[in-house]
Structures are given as structure tokens and as C-alpha cells.
Write a protein that holds these residues in place. Structure first.
Motif, PDB file in Angstrom:
ATOM      1  N   SER A 172       0.827  -1.205   0.000  1.00 48.87           N
ATOM      2  CA  SER A 172       0.000   0.000   0.000  1.00 48.87           C
ATOM      3  C   SER A 172       0.864   1.257   0.000  1.00 48.87           C
ATOM      4  N   SER A 173       2.013   1.213   0.657  1.00 55.32           N
ATOM      5  CA  SER A 173       2.922   2.361   0.665  1.00 55.32           C
ATOM      6  C   SER A 173       3.479   2.610  -0.730  1.00 55.32           C
ATOM      7  N   LEU A 174       3.820   1.530  -1.418  1.00 56.92           N
ATOM      8  CA  LEU A 174       4.348   1.671  -2.774  1.00 56.92           C
ATOM      9  C   LEU A 174       3.302   2.265  -3.704  1.00 56.92           C
ATOM     10  N   GLN A 175       2.048   1.874  -3.528  1.00 54.47           N
ATOM     11  CA  GLN A 175       0.966   2.435  -4.340  1.00 54.47           C
ATOM     12  C   GLN A 175       0.807   3.926  -4.059  1.00 54.47           C
ATOM     13  N   GLN A 176       0.921   4.325  -2.798  1.00 55.26           N
ATOM     14  CA  GLN A 176       0.801   5.743  -2.457  1.00 55.26           C
ATOM     15  C   GLN A 176       1.963   6.542  -3.031  1.00 55.26           C
ATOM     16  N   ILE A 177       3.155   5.956  -3.011  1.00 54.45           N
ATOM     17  CA  ILE A 177       4.316   6.639  -3.584  1.00 54.45           C
ATOM     18  C   ILE A 177       4.133   6.822  -5.087  1.00 54.45           C
ATOM     19  N   ASP A 178       3.656   5.766  -5.763  1.00 61.96           N
ATOM     20  CA  ASP A 178       3.399   5.870  -7.203  1.00 61.96           C
ATOM     21  C   ASP A 178       2.372   6.954  -7.495  1.00 61.96           C
ATOM     22  N   ALA A 179       1.295   6.974  -6.714  1.00 62.18           N
ATOM     23  CA  ALA A 179       0.244   7.971  -6.919  1.00 62.18           C
ATOM     24  C   ALA A 179       0.782   9.378  -6.683  1.00 62.18           C
ATOM     25  N   ALA A 180       1.577   9.551  -5.640  1.00 66.01           N
ATOM     26  CA  ALA A 180       2.150  10.865  -5.343  1.00 66.01           C
ATOM     27  C   ALA A 180       3.116  11.296  -6.441  1.00 66.01           C
ATOM     28  N   SER A 181       3.901  10.351  -6.953  1.00 64.20           N
ATOM     29  CA  SER A 181       4.837  10.671  -8.031  1.00 64.20           C
ATOM     30  C   SER A 181       4.086  11.094  -9.281  1.00 64.20           C
ATOM     31  N   GLN A 182       3.035  10.354  -9.602  1.00 65.75           N
ATOM     32  CA  GLN A 182       2.231  10.699 -10.773  1.00 65.75           C
ATOM     33  C   GLN A 182       1.565  12.050 -10.578  1.00 65.75           C
ATOM     34  N   HIS A 183       1.075  12.311  -9.350  1.00 65.04           N
ATOM     35  CA  HIS A 183       0.433  13.598  -9.068  1.00 65.04           C
ATOM     36  C   HIS A 183       1.443  14.726  -9.231  1.00 65.04           C
ATOM     37  N   GLY A 184       2.667  14.514  -8.736  1.00 61.38           N
ATOM     38  CA  GLY A 184       3.708  15.527  -8.869  1.00 61.38           C
ATOM     39  C   GLY A 184       4.081  15.767 -10.318  1.00 61.38           C
ATOM     40  N   ALA A 185       4.136  14.697 -11.106  1.00 62.40           N
ATOM     41  CA  ALA A 185       4.464  14.838 -12.529  1.00 62.40           C
ATOM     42  C   ALA A 185       3.359  15.606 -13.258  1.00 62.40           C
ATOM     43  N   VAL A 186       2.116  15.306 -12.920  1.00 62.83           N
ATOM     44  CA  VAL A 186       0.982  16.010 -13.543  1.00 62.83           C
ATOM     45  C   VAL A 186       1.021  17.477 -13.144  1.00 62.83           C
ATOM     46  N   ARG A 187       1.296  17.730 -11.870  1.00 61.89           N
ATOM     47  CA  ARG A 187       1.369  19.115 -11.391  1.00 61.89           C
ATOM     48  C   ARG A 187       2.482  19.870 -12.112  1.00 61.89           C
ATOM     49  N   ASP A 188       3.631  19.226 -12.333  1.00 56.82           N
ATOM     50  CA  ASP A 188       4.733  19.872 -13.048  1.00 56.82           C
ATOM     51  C   ASP A 188       4.342  20.192 -14.488  1.00 56.82           C
ATOM     52  N   LEU A 189       3.660  19.254 -15.143  1.00 53.37           N
ATOM     53  CA  LEU A 189       3.213  19.492 -16.519  1.00 53.37           C
ATOM     54  C   LEU A 189       2.194  20.627 -16.583  1.00 53.37           C
ATOM     55  N   GLU A 190       1.282  20.653 -15.611  1.00 55.56           N
ATOM     56  CA  GLU A 190       0.284  21.732 -15.576  1.00 55.56           C
ATOM     57  C   GLU A 190       0.959  23.086 -15.386  1.00 55.56           C
ATOM     58  N   ARG A 191       1.975  23.127 -14.530  1.00 55.99           N
ATOM     59  CA  ARG A 191       2.701  24.374 -14.293  1.00 55.99           C
ATOM     60  C   ARG A 191       3.447  24.806 -15.554  1.00 55.99           C
ATOM     61  N   GLN A 192       4.097  23.865 -16.233  1.00 53.84           N
ATOM     62  CA  GLN A 192       4.805  24.200 -17.473  1.00 53.84           C
ATOM     63  C   GLN A 192       3.837  24.749 -18.519  1.00 53.84           C
ATOM     64  N   ALA A 193       2.663  24.140 -18.614  1.00 55.47           N
ATOM     65  CA  ALA A 193       1.665  24.617 -19.574  1.00 55.47           C
ATOM     66  C   ALA A 193       1.186  26.017 -19.205  1.00 55.47           C
ATOM     67  N   ALA A 194       0.998  26.265 -17.899  1.00 54.18           N
ATOM     68  CA  ALA A 194       0.554  27.591 -17.460  1.00 54.18           C
ATOM     69  C   ALA A 194       1.615  28.649 -17.754  1.00 54.18           C
ATOM     70  N   VAL A 195       2.879  28.303 -17.591  1.00 53.60           N
ATOM     71  CA  VAL A 195       3.974  29.231 -17.906  1.00 53.60           C
ATOM     72  C   VAL A 195       3.990  29.505 -19.406  1.00 53.60           C
ATOM     73  N   ALA A 196       3.819  28.456 -20.198  1.00 53.68           N
ATOM     74  CA  ALA A 196       3.828  28.610 -21.660  1.00 53.68           C
ATOM     75  C   ALA A 196       2.679  29.501 -22.126  1.00 53.68           C
ATOM     76  N   ARG A 197       1.526  29.405 -21.455  1.00 53.54           N
ATOM     77  CA  ARG A 197       0.373  30.243 -21.818  1.00 53.54           C
ATOM     78  C   ARG A 197       0.510  31.667 -21.293  1.00 53.54           C
ATOM     79  N   GLY A 198       1.433  31.874 -20.370  1.00 54.49           N
ATOM     80  CA  GLY A 198       1.581  33.187 -19.760  1.00 54.49           C
ATOM     81  C   GLY A 198       0.705  33.363 -18.533  1.00 54.49           C
ATOM     82  N   ASP A 199       0.067  32.301 -18.077  1.00 53.57           N
ATOM     83  CA  ASP A 199      -0.790  32.380 -16.894  1.00 53.57           C
ATOM     84  C   ASP A 199       0.007  32.365 -15.592  1.00 53.57           C
ATOM     85  N   GLU A 200       1.221  31.893 -15.654  1.00 53.48           N
ATOM     86  CA  GLU A 200       2.098  31.786 -14.477  1.00 53.48           C
ATOM     87  C   GLU A 200       3.450  32.370 -14.847  1.00 53.48           C
TER      88      GLU A 200
END
Length: 103
Positions: A64-92
Motif C-alpha cells: 500500500s505504501s508503494l501504491q501511495q508513492i506511485d500515486a504521489a509521483s504521478q500527481h507531482g508529474a501532472v502538477r509539473d506538466l500543468e505548471r509548465q503549460a501555465a507558464v507557456a500560456r503566460g498564466d504563471e
């Protein structure tokens, strides 16, 4: 790797031991009924206070810990991609540069 004679696996939950037991091809009914339980704090204290070679211990994280780590890693990767997209759009604003890079 856990089946190596030079490794002593340490499981935190009986379910994880049973799962590893089955994956290794052993019969579930051959799993010992009695297991040695150890307080992790006592084990760490013993490891810190004796000159024994503890490198053979391998702590096996609960599934269960490994599953939570995977989920957190995926969430962090998604958050990083969202931030990069916001910077590219000029929103951030773009990330701050390191002081050494600016100088």
C-alpha cells in the motif's frame, strides 16, 4: 533478490510476507504459522548499538505504501506538466533562476 542467501528480508505486514511467499512459488500452506515480531524501534536501537553487520537486512515496504508513492509521483508529474503549460500560456510566471545563473 529476496531469495538470495545473503539477504534477510524484514516485512512490516504479514500480508506482504504472504504475497512475496506466493510470488516466489512457495505453497501458501507452507507459510509458517508463527512468525517473529520485532518492534522496529528496538531493532534500530540494536542496529545502532552493536558492531554486527546489518547490511543483509532488506526492509520490504508494504504494498500500500508503494501504491501511495506511485500515486504521489504521478500527481507531482501532472502538477509539473500543468505548471509548465501555465507558464507557456503566460498564466504563471517562469520559475526563478538560480542566483549563480543570474550572476
Amino acid at each position: 533478490e529476496l531469495q538470495s542467501p545473503s539477504v534477510a528480508p524484514v516485512f512490516f505486514r504479514r500480508e506482504d510476507l504472504a504475497s512475496c511467499w506466493r510470488i516466489s512459488g512457495r505453497a501458501p500452506e507452507a507459510l509458517p504459522d508463527s512468525l517473529t515480531l520485532y518492534d522496529l524501534r528496538v531493532l534500530v536501537l540494536k542496529m545502532m548499538s552493536t558492531g554486527a553487520d546489518w547490511r543483509s537486512l532488506m526492509f520490504v515496504a508494504p504494498g500500500s505504501s508503494l501504491q501511495q508513492i506511485d500515486a504521489a509521483s504521478q500527481h507531482g508529474a501532472v502538477r509539473d506538466l500543468e505548471r509548465q503549460a501555465a507558464v507557456a500560456r503566460g498564466d504563471e510566471p517562469p520559475p526563478l533562476e538560480e542566483a549563480a545563473a543570474i550572476a
